[in-house]
Design an enzyme around this catalytic site. Sequence first.
Site, PDB file in Angstrom:
ATOM      1  N   HIS A   1       0.839  -1.202   0.000  1.00  0.00           N
ATOM      2  CA  HIS A   1       0.000   0.000   0.000  1.00  0.00           C
ATOM      3  C   HIS A   1       0.875   1.254   0.000  1.00  0.00           C
ATOM      4  O   HIS A   1       0.632   2.197  -0.744  1.00  0.00           O
ATOM      5  CB  HIS A   1      -0.888   0.069   1.259  1.00  0.00           C
ATOM      6  CG  HIS A   1      -1.927  -0.987   1.352  1.00  0.00           C
ATOM      7  ND1 HIS A   1      -2.132  -1.712   2.509  1.00  0.00           N
ATOM      8  CD2 HIS A   1      -2.848  -1.426   0.469  1.00  0.00           C
ATOM      9  CE1 HIS A   1      -3.127  -2.559   2.329  1.00  0.00           C
ATOM     10  NE2 HIS A   1      -3.589  -2.403   1.091  1.00  0.00           N
TER      11      HIS A   1
ATOM     12  N   LYS B   1     -17.142  -6.107   7.016  1.00  0.00           N
ATOM     13  CA  LYS B   1     -15.832  -6.667   7.278  1.00  0.00           C
ATOM     14  C   LYS B   1     -15.457  -6.453   8.744  1.00  0.00           C
ATOM     15  O   LYS B   1     -15.607  -5.364   9.272  1.00  0.00           O
ATOM     16  CB  LYS B   1     -14.819  -5.950   6.371  1.00  0.00           C
ATOM     17  CG  LYS B   1     -13.559  -6.692   6.078  1.00  0.00           C
ATOM     18  CD  LYS B   1     -12.758  -5.901   5.050  1.00  0.00           C
ATOM     19  CE  LYS B   1     -11.620  -6.709   4.507  1.00  0.00           C
ATOM     20  NZ  LYS B   1     -10.822  -5.956   3.554  1.00  0.00           N
TER      21      LYS B   1
END
Length: 158
Positions: free
Chosen positions: A17, A41
């Site tokens: 990332h 999630k």
Amino acid sequence: MNIAIYPGSFDPITKGHLDIIDRGSKIYDKLIVAVLVNVDKKCLFSIDERVELIKRVTKDLDNVEVLSFEGLLVDFARLHNSKVILKGLRTMSDFEYEFQMALMNSKLNPDIETVFMMTSSAYSYVSSSSVKQVAKFGGSINGLVPEELIEEVMDKFN
């Protein structure tokens, strides 16, 4: 101003990332890291923790802003005057999923373009899910997440 949105759950942020953030910050005048509140999630870190961790590891990138959001990404992009969604890709399966999302976002707002950036090969196997699995079983996550976050990730499992 050329503003791009780099969305994700970043739970936790990985070196992959960070690679996309660093490279994207060199291309766009402003890069907004958009941390998704995903009600479907179960996250290891809270939304506030994820935002804070990303701010900490991107503090030297002056044109990077870290914000949380929920709802439609195209609405968030419009709110922040962005016409670009930046997505990192590791594999063909990433591409298939992200291509579908890009088509949906284009349907919702044809003025917003999705730009795909291949992750550096050094991080092509790294995902937040794999980091969590390795950490859960006590393996080393050195080289997978920014060094200053290793202890915090490991503490979540102790």
